[in-house]
Design a protein around this motif. Structure first.
Motif, PDB file in Angstrom:
ATOM      1  N   MET A 106      -2.597   9.632  -3.333  1.00  0.00           N
ATOM      2  CA  MET A 106      -1.656   8.861  -4.123  1.00  0.00           C
ATOM      3  C   MET A 106      -0.283   8.769  -3.483  1.00  0.00           C
ATOM      4  O   MET A 106       0.574   8.046  -3.951  1.00  0.00           O
ATOM      5  CB  MET A 106      -1.537   9.460  -5.517  1.00  0.00           C
ATOM      6  N   MET A 107      -0.034   9.505  -2.405  1.00  0.00           N
ATOM      7  CA  MET A 107       1.233   9.341  -1.717  1.00  0.00           C
ATOM      8  C   MET A 107       1.140   8.112  -0.819  1.00  0.00           C
ATOM      9  O   MET A 107       0.269   8.017   0.051  1.00  0.00           O
ATOM     10  CB  MET A 107       1.553  10.589  -0.895  1.00  0.00           C
ATOM     11  N   ASP A 108       2.045   7.149  -1.038  1.00  0.00           N
ATOM     12  CA  ASP A 108       2.074   5.928  -0.244  1.00  0.00           C
ATOM     13  C   ASP A 108       0.704   5.270  -0.179  1.00  0.00           C
ATOM     14  O   ASP A 108       0.109   5.098   0.889  1.00  0.00           O
ATOM     15  CB  ASP A 108       2.589   6.225   1.170  1.00  0.00           C
ATOM     16  N   LEU A 109       0.205   4.903  -1.343  1.00  0.00           N
ATOM     17  CA  LEU A 109      -1.081   4.222  -1.449  1.00  0.00           C
ATOM     18  C   LEU A 109      -0.856   2.706  -1.420  1.00  0.00           C
ATOM     19  O   LEU A 109      -0.263   2.146  -2.335  1.00  0.00           O
ATOM     20  CB  LEU A 109      -1.763   4.620  -2.754  1.00  0.00           C
ATOM     21  N   PRO A 110      -1.291   2.016  -0.354  1.00  0.00           N
ATOM     22  CA  PRO A 110      -1.088   0.567  -0.298  1.00  0.00           C
ATOM     23  C   PRO A 110      -2.124  -0.158  -1.155  1.00  0.00           C
ATOM     24  O   PRO A 110      -3.328   0.055  -1.002  1.00  0.00           O
ATOM     25  CB  PRO A 110      -1.275   0.243   1.190  1.00  0.00           C
ATOM     26  N   LEU A 111      -1.659  -0.986  -2.056  1.00  0.00           N
ATOM     27  CA  LEU A 111      -2.535  -1.775  -2.912  1.00  0.00           C
ATOM     28  C   LEU A 111      -2.173  -3.244  -2.776  1.00  0.00           C
ATOM     29  O   LEU A 111      -1.005  -3.597  -2.611  1.00  0.00           O
ATOM     30  CB  LEU A 111      -2.408  -1.339  -4.374  1.00  0.00           C
ATOM     31  N   ARG A 112      -3.181  -4.092  -2.887  1.00  0.00           N
ATOM     32  CA  ARG A 112      -2.965  -5.528  -2.747  1.00  0.00           C
ATOM     33  C   ARG A 112      -2.863  -6.177  -4.128  1.00  0.00           C
ATOM     34  O   ARG A 112      -3.612  -5.850  -5.037  1.00  0.00           O
ATOM     35  CB  ARG A 112      -4.124  -6.145  -1.963  1.00  0.00           C
ATOM     36  N   VAL A 113      -1.911  -7.085  -4.265  1.00  0.00           N
ATOM     37  CA  VAL A 113      -1.801  -7.871  -5.496  1.00  0.00           C
ATOM     38  C   VAL A 113      -2.916  -8.912  -5.463  1.00  0.00           C
ATOM     39  O   VAL A 113      -2.898  -9.839  -4.650  1.00  0.00           O
ATOM     40  CB  VAL A 113      -0.431  -8.551  -5.617  1.00  0.00           C
ATOM     41  N   THR A 114      -3.907  -8.739  -6.311  1.00  0.00           N
ATOM     42  CA  THR A 114      -5.071  -9.628  -6.305  1.00  0.00           C
ATOM     43  C   THR A 114      -5.028 -10.678  -7.408  1.00  0.00           C
ATOM     44  O   THR A 114      -5.816 -11.616  -7.391  1.00  0.00           O
ATOM     45  CB  THR A 114      -6.374  -8.813  -6.434  1.00  0.00           C
ATOM     46  N   ARG A 115      -4.103 -10.492  -8.362  1.00  0.00           N
ATOM     47  CA  ARG A 115      -3.988 -11.501  -9.419  1.00  0.00           C
ATOM     48  C   ARG A 115      -2.660 -11.354 -10.129  1.00  0.00           C
ATOM     49  O   ARG A 115      -2.184 -10.238 -10.337  1.00  0.00           O
ATOM     50  CB  ARG A 115      -5.128 -11.369 -10.432  1.00  0.00           C
ATOM     51  N   ARG A 170       6.615   0.277  -5.055  1.00  0.00           N
ATOM     52  CA  ARG A 170       7.653  -0.099  -4.097  1.00  0.00           C
ATOM     53  C   ARG A 170       7.534  -1.597  -3.835  1.00  0.00           C
ATOM     54  O   ARG A 170       6.520  -2.080  -3.320  1.00  0.00           O
ATOM     55  CB  ARG A 170       7.502   0.676  -2.794  1.00  0.00           C
ATOM     56  N   LEU A 171       8.565  -2.335  -4.193  1.00  0.00           N
ATOM     57  CA  LEU A 171       8.562  -3.789  -4.076  1.00  0.00           C
ATOM     58  C   LEU A 171       8.922  -4.218  -2.657  1.00  0.00           C
ATOM     59  O   LEU A 171       9.439  -3.418  -1.869  1.00  0.00           O
ATOM     60  CB  LEU A 171       9.535  -4.379  -5.097  1.00  0.00           C
ATOM     61  N   VAL A 227       2.124   1.957  -3.856  1.00  0.00           N
ATOM     62  CA  VAL A 227       2.219   2.778  -5.056  1.00  0.00           C
ATOM     63  C   VAL A 227       2.424   4.218  -4.606  1.00  0.00           C
ATOM     64  O   VAL A 227       1.617   4.752  -3.840  1.00  0.00           O
ATOM     65  CB  VAL A 227       0.941   2.647  -5.914  1.00  0.00           C
ATOM     66  N   THR A 228       3.511   4.828  -5.065  1.00  0.00           N
ATOM     67  CA  THR A 228       3.856   6.156  -4.569  1.00  0.00           C
ATOM     68  C   THR A 228       3.468   7.285  -5.509  1.00  0.00           C
ATOM     69  O   THR A 228       3.730   8.438  -5.218  1.00  0.00           O
ATOM     70  CB  THR A 228       5.370   6.251  -4.280  1.00  0.00           C
ATOM     71  N   GLY A 229       2.851   6.956  -6.611  1.00  0.00           N
ATOM     72  CA  GLY A 229       2.415   8.052  -7.481  1.00  0.00           C
ATOM     73  C   GLY A 229       1.966   7.578  -8.844  1.00  0.00           C
ATOM     74  O   GLY A 229       2.401   6.541  -9.336  1.00  0.00           O
ATOM     75  N   VAL A 230       1.052   8.330  -9.452  1.00  0.00           N
ATOM     76  CA  VAL A 230       0.653   8.123 -10.837  1.00  0.00           C
ATOM     77  C   VAL A 230       1.141   9.327 -11.624  1.00  0.00           C
ATOM     78  O   VAL A 230       0.870  10.472 -11.245  1.00  0.00           O
ATOM     79  CB  VAL A 230      -0.875   8.004 -10.979  1.00  0.00           C
TER      80      VAL A 230
END
Length: 316
Positions: A3-12, A45-46, A95-98
């Motif tokens: 979960m540290m520096d987890l890159p996620l893609r905006v899919t919708r 992180r935007l 995403v840097t954390g939940v």
């Protein structure tokens, strides 16, 4: 996934209500995302480098996506304007954390009270409670039905358990009657503007009903060592003691002592600067920590909080 520096893609991206954008985030390789519980939030992180915190409002059983909803705030700090004004679909955000400072506990019955965009952490709670066949009801208030996201989703989840209140056309709900009608072992969960949360908290305290809240803004100062008094901070691991002047936040005093500490909002509602307290009694002024965390006195947010006394010893 880490979960540290987890890159996620905006899919919708979707238009959930007037002024409210829904954002779905997925792993680029399609792998399941780390699990989460109702009430959880993520730090996003935007593209500009800003980091903002948003409640997860999807279904916790759905592991392929995280879903957030962001209301455009014209006079805000820039995060909502960036999300609403940027072509994000297809881009990767970090995403840097939940985290979860608003967990759903055990109770015999539940009352969920949402104000506006405060529905976001409560919708997953409703889904989980419905799946458990728990005893629950929800009241969702907003000024204008068109501004209230997830109306249909909440109605489908709760049917006659849910009451919608459009405060532009009808009176606000009688919170005293709603809470007063609960059993002694009930729990109230409320998220929304500060005036709503203050009212619900006051009524629950007077009736002895368990209450958990989540704010979208900073809290007013509580009574403790006033802002007109200095606070001594002993930074145990650093071997440093510093005096925070009345006009200096404890966070800034820590930095002035040469100790690095992460922060983001610096207004008491993101939780980034949370610090362990070894001795002393914090005067909590954040809107992040739970009642249990506040009562323990083992942690606090130095960006806004002070001290019920003249000294705190911190694990820094």
């Amino acid at each position: 996934m880490d979960m540290m520096d987890l890159p996620l893609r905006v899919t919708r991206m979707t238009w959930e209500a007037e002024g409210v954008a829904g954002v779905r985030l997925s792993a680029p390789d399609g792998r399941p995302l780390p699990p989460w519980e109702p009430g959880a939030h993520i730090d996003v992180r935007l593209p500009s480098g800003l980091t903002r915190q948003y409640s997860l409002c999807g279904d916790p059983r759905e592991r392929r996506h995280y879903t957030i909803a962001v209301r455009l705030v014209a006079a805000g700090r820039g995060g909502s304007a960036e999300i609403h004004g940027t072509a994000l679909v297809g881009r990767e955000l970090v995403v840097t954390g939940v985290g979860n400072h608003f967990p759903l506990g055990d109770a015999d019955e539940y009352l969920l009270i949402a104000g506006g965009i405060g529905i976001t952490p409560l919708l997953p709670m409703a889904r989980v409670l419905a799946a458990r066949r728990a005893t629950w009801t929800a009241v969702y208030c907003g000024r204008g039905a068109a501004t209230m996201p997830f109306r249909s989703e909440l109605a489908a989840t709760g049917a006659d358990r849910v009451r919608f209140v459009d405060t532009a056309t009808e009176p606000r709900p009688d919170l005293k009657a709603l809470i007063g009608g609960l059993g002694a072992s009930a729990a109230v969960y409320c998220c929304g503007p500060n005036n709503l949360l203050d009212s619900v908290t006051e009524i629950c305290a007077a009736t002895g009903i368990s209450c958990e809240t989540e704010h979208f803004g900073a809290a007013a100062p509580s009574s403790g060592t006033g802002d007109g008094e200095a606070v001594e901070l002993e930074l145990r691991r650093s071997g440093t003691t510093v005096l925070a002047a009345p006009e200096t936040t404890l966070l800034q005093a820590i930095r002035n002592a040469g100790v690095d500490i992460e922060s983001d909002c610096e207004e008491g509602y993101c939780g980034t600067c949370e610090t362990r307290v070894l001795d002393g009694v914090p005067d909590h002024r954040d809107v992040v920590l739970s009642k249990a965390e506040r009562a323990s006195g083992r942690t606090f947010l130095p960006c806004v909080s002070r001290s019920h006394g003249h000294k705190l010893i911190l694990d820094l």
